[in-house]
Design a protein around this motif. Sequence first.
Motif, mmCIF file in Angstrom:
data_model
loop_
_atom_site.group_PDB
_atom_site.id
_atom_site.type_symbol
_atom_site.label_atom_id
_atom_site.label_comp_id
_atom_site.label_asym_id
_atom_site.label_seq_id
_atom_site.Cartn_x
_atom_site.Cartn_y
_atom_site.Cartn_z
ATOM 1 N N GLY A 82 22.795 -18.100 38.706
ATOM 2 C CA GLY A 82 21.361 -18.168 37.785
ATOM 3 C C GLY A 82 20.202 -19.323 37.599
ATOM 4 O O GLY A 82 19.565 -19.636 37.851
ATOM 5 N N CYS A 116 9.719 -20.197 33.346
ATOM 6 C CA CYS A 116 10.975 -19.805 33.318
ATOM 7 C C CYS A 116 12.297 -20.190 32.891
ATOM 8 O O CYS A 116 13.390 -19.659 33.083
ATOM 9 C CB CYS A 116 11.529 -20.628 35.496
ATOM 10 N N HIS A 127 14.521 -15.676 30.388
ATOM 11 C CA HIS A 127 13.608 -16.570 30.799
ATOM 12 C C HIS A 127 12.369 -16.945 29.549
ATOM 13 O O HIS A 127 12.780 -16.306 28.722
ATOM 14 C CB HIS A 127 12.726 -16.622 32.024
ATOM 15 N N GLY A 128 11.620 -17.852 29.554
ATOM 16 C CA GLY A 128 11.520 -17.954 28.457
ATOM 17 C C GLY A 128 11.755 -18.161 26.850
ATOM 18 O O GLY A 128 13.219 -18.800 26.742
ATOM 19 N N THR A 155 24.732 -9.408 40.748
ATOM 20 C CA THR A 155 23.840 -9.543 41.432
ATOM 21 C C THR A 155 22.469 -9.422 41.417
ATOM 22 O O THR A 155 21.809 -10.408 42.345
ATOM 23 C CB THR A 155 24.057 -10.736 43.144
ATOM 24 N N SER A 156 21.695 -8.390 40.974
ATOM 25 C CA SER A 156 21.101 -8.119 41.426
ATOM 26 C C SER A 156 19.594 -8.887 40.315
ATOM 27 O O SER A 156 19.782 -9.134 39.609
ATOM 28 C CB SER A 156 20.516 -7.078 39.542
ATOM 29 N N ARG A 157 18.233 -8.427 41.830
ATOM 30 C CA ARG A 157 17.725 -9.870 41.472
ATOM 31 C C ARG A 157 16.585 -9.249 40.850
ATOM 32 O O ARG A 157 16.349 -8.448 40.147
ATOM 33 C CB ARG A 157 16.925 -9.607 42.926
ATOM 34 N N GLU A 158 16.247 -10.646 40.076
ATOM 35 C CA GLU A 158 15.701 -10.793 38.995
ATOM 36 C C GLU A 158 13.910 -9.717 39.339
ATOM 37 O O GLU A 158 13.641 -10.266 40.627
ATOM 38 C CB GLU A 158 14.365 -11.977 38.465
ATOM 39 N N THR A 159 13.469 -8.890 38.874
ATOM 40 C CA THR A 159 11.824 -8.164 39.750
ATOM 41 C C THR A 159 11.079 -7.982 38.539
ATOM 42 O O THR A 159 11.020 -8.396 37.613
ATOM 43 C CB THR A 159 12.246 -6.709 39.997
ATOM 44 N N GLY A 160 10.047 -7.363 38.554
ATOM 45 C CA GLY A 160 9.384 -7.435 37.495
ATOM 46 C C GLY A 160 8.081 -8.174 37.785
ATOM 47 O O GLY A 160 8.161 -9.225 37.548
ATOM 48 N N GLU A 175 9.480 -10.644 49.482
ATOM 49 C CA GLU A 175 9.298 -10.914 48.780
ATOM 50 C C GLU A 175 10.147 -11.125 47.278
ATOM 51 O O GLU A 175 11.187 -11.691 47.426
ATOM 52 C CB GLU A 175 9.304 -8.700 47.927
ATOM 53 N N GLY A 176 9.040 -11.277 46.758
ATOM 54 C CA GLY A 176 9.874 -12.269 44.856
ATOM 55 C C GLY A 176 8.955 -11.507 44.019
ATOM 56 O O GLY A 176 8.039 -10.508 44.271
ATOM 57 N N PRO A 177 9.768 -11.021 42.674
ATOM 58 C CA PRO A 177 8.689 -10.749 41.263
ATOM 59 C C PRO A 177 7.918 -10.598 41.254
ATOM 60 O O PRO A 177 6.918 -12.062 41.556
ATOM 61 C CB PRO A 177 10.538 -11.420 40.925
ATOM 62 N N GLU A 237 13.067 -20.692 45.999
ATOM 63 C CA GLU A 237 14.264 -19.660 45.387
ATOM 64 C C GLU A 237 14.675 -18.129 45.984
ATOM 65 O O GLU A 237 15.941 -17.744 46.551
ATOM 66 C CB GLU A 237 14.708 -20.036 43.752
ATOM 67 N N ALA A 238 13.374 -17.794 45.761
ATOM 68 C CA ALA A 238 13.124 -16.139 46.302
ATOM 69 C C ALA A 238 13.404 -15.965 47.519
ATOM 70 O O ALA A 238 14.348 -15.071 48.014
ATOM 71 C CB ALA A 238 11.937 -15.909 45.639
ATOM 72 N N VAL A 239 12.767 -17.108 48.638
ATOM 73 C CA VAL A 239 13.236 -17.061 50.045
ATOM 74 C C VAL A 239 14.874 -16.898 50.470
ATOM 75 O O VAL A 239 15.137 -16.190 51.419
ATOM 76 C CB VAL A 239 12.623 -17.862 50.778
ATOM 77 N N GLU A 240 15.271 -17.486 49.513
ATOM 78 C CA GLU A 240 17.549 -18.149 49.431
ATOM 79 C C GLU A 240 17.415 -16.264 49.188
ATOM 80 O O GLU A 240 18.869 -16.665 48.967
ATOM 81 C CB GLU A 240 17.477 -19.383 49.247
ATOM 82 N N GLY A 241 17.189 -15.478 48.342
ATOM 83 C CA GLY A 241 17.394 -14.585 47.909
ATOM 84 C C GLY A 241 18.092 -14.731 46.151
ATOM 85 O O GLY A 241 19.030 -14.045 45.857
ATOM 86 N N ASN A 242 17.884 -16.041 45.761
ATOM 87 C CA ASN A 242 18.930 -16.263 44.355
ATOM 88 C C ASN A 242 18.608 -15.136 43.365
ATOM 89 O O ASN A 242 16.852 -14.059 43.312
ATOM 90 C CB ASN A 242 17.982 -17.751 43.992
ATOM 91 N N HIS A 243 18.967 -14.371 42.481
ATOM 92 C CA HIS A 243 18.676 -13.641 42.038
ATOM 93 C C HIS A 243 17.864 -13.772 40.613
ATOM 94 O O HIS A 243 17.300 -12.985 39.768
ATOM 95 C CB HIS A 243 20.125 -12.336 41.086
ATOM 96 N N ARG A 244 18.118 -14.520 40.017
ATOM 97 C CA ARG A 244 17.232 -15.605 39.273
ATOM 98 C C ARG A 244 16.096 -16.856 39.445
ATOM 99 O O ARG A 244 16.872 -17.899 39.786
ATOM 100 C CB ARG A 244 17.659 -16.102 38.009
ATOM 101 N N LEU A 245 15.049 -16.833 39.006
ATOM 102 C CA LEU A 245 14.457 -17.936 40.205
ATOM 103 C C LEU A 245 13.503 -18.926 38.316
ATOM 104 O O LEU A 245 13.048 -18.654 37.262
ATOM 105 C CB LEU A 245 12.706 -17.729 39.925
ATOM 106 N N GLU A 246 14.417 -20.124 39.301
ATOM 107 C CA GLU A 246 13.660 -21.352 38.270
ATOM 108 C C GLU A 246 13.110 -22.434 38.979
ATOM 109 O O GLU A 246 13.140 -23.029 39.997
ATOM 110 C CB GLU A 246 14.832 -22.177 37.229
#
Lengths: 490, 305
Positions: free
Chosen positions: B23, A396, B209-210, B291-296, A237-239, A252-261
């Motif tokens: 990040g 991003c 972001h943004g 390291t909590s993942r971005e959600t939403g 899953e990704g955001p 990036e999401a598949v690799e588990g990064n906590h922030r996507l860019e």
Amino acid sequence: MVRVAGRGAEEVAAAARERTDVPVVDVGSTGVPGVEPLVVATDDGRSAFYANATPDDAESVASVIGEPTRALPDADATVTHDETGALPVPDLDGFSGSRSVLARCGWLRPASADDYAESVGFTDAAADEVVDAAGGVLGRGWGDWNADEPAGALWEGVRDRDGSPAVVVNAHGNPGDALLAESDPFAVLEGAAHVARVVDAVQVFVYVSETDERARDTLEAAAAAYPDFPTDVAVVEGPSAYRAAEPTMAIEAVEGNHRLEARLRPPGPEVEGVFGEPTVVHTARTFAHVAGAVRGDDTSTRVLSVTGDTQDVTVELGETDTVRSAVEASGATDYTGVLVGGRFGGLTRKLDVAPTPIALDERDLGTDGVLEVLGSDACPVAFVGRRSQFAADSNCGRCVPCREGSTQLSELLRDIYDGEFNEAKITELLRVMESTSICAFGRNAPRPVRTGLREFRDHFEAHANGECPSGQCLVDADAEAETEAEAATL
Amino acid sequence: MSSQEHPHAEFDVPPLTETIAPGTATDPDVKSAETTTLTVDGHEVTVPEGSTVLDAVEEVETDEYVPALCNYDREDIGPRSECRTCMVETNEGIVPSCSTPAEEGLEVSTDAEAASEARDVNLDLVLSDHNLRCTTCGKNGRCDLQDASIENDVEEPRYGVFDDRDAYEPIDDSSDFIQIDRNKCILCNRCVEACNDVQVEGVLRMEGHGQDTRIGFQNGAETMEGSTCVSCGHCVTVCPTGSLVEKGLEDAATLPIPGFNQKNSVGKVIESSDVEKGPMTPMKADQVTETSRETGGDAEERQWP
């Protein structure tokens, strides 16, 4: 056999089961949620369709089906057909044309490998056969790394590179991808299995939005039930944010990064993808077309989802058809314009355009397979302004032309309301955002404004003169002023 | 480059990097694989393996100035390629020279109109989000952004400056050693890479972001004082602007106007809590990296206009 299609089907199907020994099955959505739950009673080569069925409707159908002496209640549509593994397309609002890649949506139990095997069968075609049959399939959608390009060359490049290749099924965000994931997941997975064999992949990742729970659950169930899938397969899953469908953000999401860019490119994922390994990223639609191509189906059709100020539908059109058919299938007859080709598609009033990449590109429209209808009272200036603001809020944050450009673009559009319509400054910014942003988000974000300026110039000029031809902006502004005045008196 | 690529993998060192979460994306390798010869504004240039187009551009006297503002490209840092002020024209269209591999036979031109326009617009976009109060800045006269703007003949940035559009973030003056003024940050990411990929400290990260994208702290702290910073100072040495400066040097280059300095330049400052601190790394050991993942989803649609 009684089928109940779409969301809310469980309750309706349960009511039918109470009243008959004939099998009653839950199937996925047909792509036309406006008629669902849809009860389809099939007996002796005839299917009767009951739209927006209630549990009571289902009971009355169930109580007579299988009893030769009693007639079925009057149906909303009836189709006589051969025994088939595909939905016989009914004459109901929202259905348009023949269906190839969507054929099994709303007909098979989504997570039943037996249904799929019986309908079209699993093939384990050799890699060469897959490349021959499906190498010409064009990538579908902005979530596809190979959008609008033939897939075969990409696969061969990945296969010939050193490493442990991965395959990513990008089912994030697009309604057509979500429909296939929910209603015909085996076709998506079969396409992925074909490609995994071609590139000799070690892992398949199926990527979904965290809010598409139904797609996730169905894909997980289908992956578990898939007979002899050639690699490990994991659903990730990704955001739910729009940007998260961008192919490198998907990785990036598949690799588990906590922030996507977005990642820099070139080289793209076909060289350095998941954990640095060569990776194929296609959308669910692309994989379903690949599976179809290997079976010998026509793969020139396009899945188009209509949304906005109309009934949501997902239809499939041939390349000789025009996007008008899809818009009409949604029931929209009176509209200001349609944003063709995704969140950052092109705004147009002329819908006589084939849904093919070449035809769409000639008109500066998008190819993401989403048509967003602007209702007859919608203001195109406000629409593209809000879309520009969306780009500013939802990017991003990595590159300047997208992050700062979309913010400045929104300000330049706001300036129009204050009488300052500096078109040269706007188009200069649009050019630079398009040519220098890292990923497709920033490169496509200018398109609604660019096409809106071309198609609705008079509206922009009117706004600079303090008028909104559709009246919407003034109404909004008046309402806001009233709210403020009320707040002031409190 | 990210910490996932263990820069010191060839050495037998403990896995210090596994909890580091900067990040940022894991970029591909964007350097050439072999020695290549290309042409820049008509000059033939040969660059060694591991070169980008910018390396070739920097070898010659170019027709037009290429700021390449966010480029650093030393010590495992960069290319981030975020500012896009290094765009040049090639036979494959306009490309960011700092992150495009030097390719055999490539013809590069710096004065092509599209590339020139892109560099100018992107530099102005960087300035649109920058506090341009240079006279109260300790980096006045030794600032990459100032140098690039002067060299690029910026007189009046077309999108204005930060002052014209938004509220300032408070200056974070809470640490005894390093001050952060995010109003001057251009998000080049050099400090994050210095902190994570070179010093392997895992303190700084990119977050949001943004327009909310900012440099933050991996332990979730709001202030430099509350972070796990060990005050090594590497972030300060790589910062291209006055966003990260050493305490004591905040006013090193300001104009000596009485009562007007860096610290009161935006009017809001986060001060130190003045709690007695122990050794230099009191928080490092017992704070787990967040390291909590971005959600939403995406932001709610704002009012328009």
